[in-house]
Design an enzyme around this catalytic site. Structure first.
Site, PDB file in Angstrom:
ATOM      1  N   SER A   1     -10.010   8.135  20.081  1.00  0.00           N
ATOM      2  CA  SER A   1     -10.809   7.494  19.041  1.00  0.00           C
ATOM      3  C   SER A   1      -9.938   6.810  18.002  1.00  0.00           C
ATOM      4  O   SER A   1     -10.354   5.843  17.375  1.00  0.00           O
ATOM      5  CB  SER A   1     -11.689   8.533  18.336  1.00  0.00           C
ATOM      6  OG  SER A   1     -12.768   8.923  19.127  1.00  0.00           O
TER       7      SER A   1
ATOM      8  N   ASP B   1     -10.544   1.320  -0.333  1.00  0.00           N
ATOM      9  CA  ASP B   1      -9.715   0.600   0.632  1.00  0.00           C
ATOM     10  C   ASP B   1     -10.554  -0.118   1.689  1.00  0.00           C
ATOM     11  O   ASP B   1     -10.005  -0.784   2.563  1.00  0.00           O
ATOM     12  CB  ASP B   1      -8.752   1.565   1.327  1.00  0.00           C
ATOM     13  CG  ASP B   1      -7.296   1.132   1.189  1.00  0.00           C
ATOM     14  OD1 ASP B   1      -7.045   0.022   0.689  1.00  0.00           O
ATOM     15  OD2 ASP B   1      -6.411   1.907   1.591  1.00  0.00           O
TER      16      ASP B   1
ATOM     17  N   HIS C   1     -15.491  10.530  10.798  1.00  0.00           N
ATOM     18  CA  HIS C   1     -14.901   9.889  11.969  1.00  0.00           C
ATOM     19  C   HIS C   1     -14.952   8.362  11.878  1.00  0.00           C
ATOM     20  O   HIS C   1     -13.946   7.673  12.082  1.00  0.00           O
ATOM     21  CB  HIS C   1     -15.632  10.391  13.211  1.00  0.00           C
ATOM     22  CG  HIS C   1     -15.033   9.973  14.516  1.00  0.00           C
ATOM     23  ND1 HIS C   1     -15.423   8.848  15.196  1.00  0.00           N
ATOM     24  CD2 HIS C   1     -14.074  10.566  15.279  1.00  0.00           C
ATOM     25  CE1 HIS C   1     -14.736   8.746  16.323  1.00  0.00           C
ATOM     26  NE2 HIS C   1     -13.911   9.782  16.401  1.00  0.00           N
TER      27      HIS C   1
ATOM     28  N   ASN D   1     -10.813  12.361  25.670  1.00  0.00           N
ATOM     29  CA  ASN D   1      -9.772  13.292  25.237  1.00  0.00           C
ATOM     30  C   ASN D   1      -9.701  14.564  26.070  1.00  0.00           C
ATOM     31  O   ASN D   1      -9.345  15.612  25.563  1.00  0.00           O
ATOM     32  CB  ASN D   1     -10.011  13.699  23.779  1.00  0.00           C
ATOM     33  CG  ASN D   1      -9.922  12.529  22.835  1.00  0.00           C
ATOM     34  OD1 ASN D   1      -9.186  11.593  23.084  1.00  0.00           O
ATOM     35  ND2 ASN D   1     -10.675  12.572  21.754  1.00  0.00           N
TER      36      ASN D   1
ATOM     37  N   ALA E   1     -16.552   3.583  28.422  1.00  0.00           N
ATOM     38  CA  ALA E   1     -15.292   2.932  28.765  1.00  0.00           C
ATOM     39  C   ALA E   1     -15.169   2.608  30.248  1.00  0.00           C
ATOM     40  O   ALA E   1     -14.482   1.660  30.621  1.00  0.00           O
ATOM     41  CB  ALA E   1     -14.124   3.820  28.337  1.00  0.00           C
TER      42      ALA E   1
ATOM     43  N   ASP F   1     -32.679   4.348   9.341  1.00  0.00           N
ATOM     44  CA  ASP F   1     -32.787   3.827   7.977  1.00  0.00           C
ATOM     45  C   ASP F   1     -31.687   2.793   7.748  1.00  0.00           C
ATOM     46  O   ASP F   1     -30.843   2.546   8.606  1.00  0.00           O
ATOM     47  CB  ASP F   1     -32.753   4.948   6.935  1.00  0.00           C
ATOM     48  CG  ASP F   1     -31.460   5.747   6.944  1.00  0.00           C
ATOM     49  OD1 ASP F   1     -30.370   5.131   7.012  1.00  0.00           O
ATOM     50  OD2 ASP F   1     -31.516   6.988   6.890  1.00  0.00           O
TER      51      ASP F   1
ATOM     52  N   ASP G   1     -20.377   4.146  15.397  1.00  0.00           N
ATOM     53  CA  ASP G   1     -19.752   5.447  15.173  1.00  0.00           C
ATOM     54  C   ASP G   1     -20.656   6.318  14.302  1.00  0.00           C
ATOM     55  O   ASP G   1     -21.878   6.238  14.401  1.00  0.00           O
ATOM     56  CB  ASP G   1     -18.379   5.225  14.523  1.00  0.00           C
ATOM     57  CG  ASP G   1     -17.358   6.278  14.910  1.00  0.00           C
ATOM     58  OD1 ASP G   1     -17.487   7.416  14.440  1.00  0.00           O
ATOM     59  OD2 ASP G   1     -16.431   5.966  15.688  1.00  0.00           O
TER      60      ASP G   1
ATOM     61  N   ASP H   1       0.836  -1.191   0.000  1.00  0.00           N
ATOM     62  CA  ASP H   1       0.000   0.000   0.000  1.00  0.00           C
ATOM     63  C   ASP H   1       0.879   1.252   0.000  1.00  0.00           C
ATOM     64  O   ASP H   1       1.745   1.409   0.880  1.00  0.00           O
ATOM     65  CB  ASP H   1      -0.912  -0.018   1.226  1.00  0.00           C
ATOM     66  CG  ASP H   1      -1.692  -1.321   1.315  1.00  0.00           C
ATOM     67  OD1 ASP H   1      -2.802  -1.373   0.774  1.00  0.00           O
ATOM     68  OD2 ASP H   1      -1.160  -2.289   1.906  1.00  0.00           O
TER      69      ASP H   1
ATOM     70  N   TYR I   1     -17.485   1.620  32.479  1.00  0.00           N
ATOM     71  CA  TYR I   1     -18.313   0.594  33.107  1.00  0.00           C
ATOM     72  C   TYR I   1     -17.419  -0.552  33.568  1.00  0.00           C
ATOM     73  O   TYR I   1     -16.528  -1.000  32.840  1.00  0.00           O
ATOM     74  CB  TYR I   1     -19.360   0.061  32.128  1.00  0.00           C
ATOM     75  CG  TYR I   1     -20.467   1.030  31.816  1.00  0.00           C
ATOM     76  CD1 TYR I   1     -21.352   1.456  32.815  1.00  0.00           C
ATOM     77  CD2 TYR I   1     -20.639   1.520  30.531  1.00  0.00           C
ATOM     78  CE1 TYR I   1     -22.376   2.341  32.515  1.00  0.00           C
ATOM     79  CE2 TYR I   1     -21.663   2.401  30.230  1.00  0.00           C
ATOM     80  CZ  TYR I   1     -22.528   2.818  31.229  1.00  0.00           C
ATOM     81  OH  TYR I   1     -23.542   3.699  30.942  1.00  0.00           O
TER      82      TYR I   1
ATOM     83  N   ASP J   1      -7.152   0.726  30.529  1.00  0.00           N
ATOM     84  CA  ASP J   1      -6.357  -0.502  30.475  1.00  0.00           C
ATOM     85  C   ASP J   1      -4.955  -0.355  29.896  1.00  0.00           C
ATOM     86  O   ASP J   1      -3.992  -0.883  30.435  1.00  0.00           O
ATOM     87  CB  ASP J   1      -7.111  -1.560  29.669  1.00  0.00           C
ATOM     88  CG  ASP J   1      -8.298  -2.093  30.428  1.00  0.00           C
ATOM     89  OD1 ASP J   1      -8.143  -2.411  31.612  1.00  0.00           O
ATOM     90  OD2 ASP J   1      -9.395  -2.177  29.857  1.00  0.00           O
TER      91      ASP J   1
END
Length: 483
Positions: free
Chosen positions: A398, A192, A238, A330, A343, A229, A183, A140, A345, A374
């Site tokens: 993200s 790609d 994003h 962030n 994240a 839909d 997302d 690539d 929970y 983590d």
């Protein structure tokens, strides 16, 4: 099954008329008659060998075998008989080791090994395997921009401050592990990504019927829960960027490559064009991914209010054996004291991800937490796919999160028998320790794909919490829906 076992079943072993033999039985070479080579037992042995040897012309040279004769047994006539039966000639020989390269025309490589692998005159006969130092470096053209996969210092950062993707690809480049991208949607036409998009096998596109009776009509690539839909196309960029880091098609001569070269991306849109969406739409997206059998989901979004419904949806996914990889956020926030959801929970199936830069430092914007986040993964200035067939840079937890989701898909590709907990435990136990994450994350380290693939399954890690979001996305609506 050995070759001798196969031939012992025949009462009348004939010798090929074209083979010369000595008078004494110790010098005879038993050449299988044609009918023995065509027997189901022989063909089964050939098939077994072929499956372990790989693909002729790719993993080993066609029409060539490496041979070492047994000098204490093989006579000149026996050698001639072997070469005649294989229609073989010696192409090359070592100087001192007695190893020769034979070119054969009389049969396939697998057939030759099946016939003569047990012959006492031959010490060993094997394929001429093909080795390469470049087989796992994709072609690539924008691959060099992906410092998070292979950091050579190309961005001015620290060499090897990366996830060791090329080393991991020596072992596994991925297969059809299904990754739900929850997302802003995905550009499923991107050159790609289009070949790595999940498609619903139970749905007939465009017929206006809920063919698989899952409650969604014509859900071919997934579903748009933001607009209710069947078109989860990305109108923000994003989600497409996230999807490219997970599984942009590798080694296709186009653009970039994902951590996995061939995972299946399930497009689950709940964030609108502004980058915001409701918890209930997120709950529906998680439910859909669970219902439709996604192996894991990538969740590069966050809010700061607890929702029992959202927790229940993630727990249900965990009960179904699904990993939930989530961005920590962030805001340079300590998630131990101010939880960021989903994240944070405290669920076993969540992996919460912080962001690191090309010097193996925690990105300045990244959230952290010694018990709630983590590990780290590359998230600063990440290059990936964007809608319309393009590519661009984004930064945020993200962008770090899909690196972890991609590695999880590689681990599952390599060993589909692992449970979600085992995949998570292995990822956390095999990080590269870095000082910037010590004491502020559970593992104290940054993701390493190669180590995750080669490390043994470790003892269970104490369940933790998880988190994330991206500075490129407007979070204002999260504030509105969580107050």
């Amino acid at each position: 099954m050995s070759v001798n076992d196969l031939f012992d079943k025949s009462d009348n072993i004939e010798l090929n008329d074209s083979v010369d033999i000595e008078d004494e039985s110790t010098d005879q070479v038993a050449v299988a008659p044609k009918r023995e080579m065509e027997s189901p037992e022989f063909q089964a042995l050939v098939q077994e060998l072929s499956s372990t040897m790989g693909v002729e012309g790719i993993t080993y040279a066609p029409n060539e075998v490496i041979v070492k004769l047994n000098p204490s047994i093989a006579s000149t006539n026996q050698i001639n008989a072997l070469q005649t039966s294989l229609d073989a000639k010696v192409k090359e020989s070592t100087q001192t080791m007695g190893i020769q390269l034979w070119e054969i025309q009389g049969m396939s490589v697998a057939e030759a090994i099946a016939l003569y692998g047990d012959d006492p005159a031959i010490e060993y006969i094997e394929p001429n395997y093909i080795g390469s130092i470049n087989t796992t470096t994709p072609n690539d053209p924008e691959y060099n921009r992906l410092w998070g996969l292979n950091n050579t210092g190309q961005t001015g950062g620290t060499p090897d401050a990366d996830i060791d993707a090329p080393e991991a690809w020596d072992i596994e480049t991925g297969n059809n592990v299904v990754v739900g991208v929850i997302d802003t949607g995905v550009d499923y036409n991107h050159p790609d990504l289009n070949d790595n998009m999940w498609t619903n096998p139970g749905e007939i596109a465009g017929n206006g019927i809920d063919d698989d009776n899952n409650g969604y009509v014509d859900d071919v690539y997934g579903w748009d829960f933001a607009n209710d839909d069947n078109d989860p196309f990305d109108d923000n960029s994003h989600g497409t960027h996230v999807a490219g880091t997970i599984a942009a098609e590798g080694n296709n001569g186009i653009g970039v490559t994902g951590v996995s070269w061939s995972a299946d991306i399930m497009a689950l849109k709940f964030l609108g064009s502004s980058g915001s969406g409701s918890y209930f739409d997120a709950i529906q997206a998680i439910e859909y991914a669970t219902m439709m059998g996604a192996d894991l989901t990538n969740n590069s979004w966050r809010g700061y209010s607890f929702s029992q419904g959202l927790r229940d949806a993630i727990a249900m996914a965990g009960n179904a054996g699904q990993l939930f990889v989530a961005a920590s956020g962030n805001e340079n926030n300590n998630n131990d004291t101010r939880p960021a959801y989903p994240a944070s929970y405290n669920l076993d199936n969540i992996i919460s991800v912080a962001s690191t830069d090309d010097d193996d430092r925690r990105s300045g914007f990244s959230n952290f937490g010694s018990t709630s986040v983590d590990l780290g993964a590359p998230g600063s200035s990440v290059y990936s796919t964007i809608p319309g067939g393009g590519y661009g840079f984004k930064s945020g937890t993200s962008m770090a999160t899909p690196h972890v989701a991609g590695v999880a898909s590689l681990v599952w590709s390599d060993d589909p028998t692992l449970t979600a907990q085992q995949v998570k435990d292995r990822i956390l136990a095999t990080v590269d320790p870095i000082s910037d994450l010590q004491g502020i994350t559970v593992s104290g380290g940054r993701l390493n794909a190669y180590s995750a693939l080669t490390g043994s399954t470790p003892p269970p890690v104490v369940p933790v919490i998880f988190d994330d979001f991206d500075p490129d996305v407007d979070n204002s609506q999260w504030s509105n829906i969580t107050k």
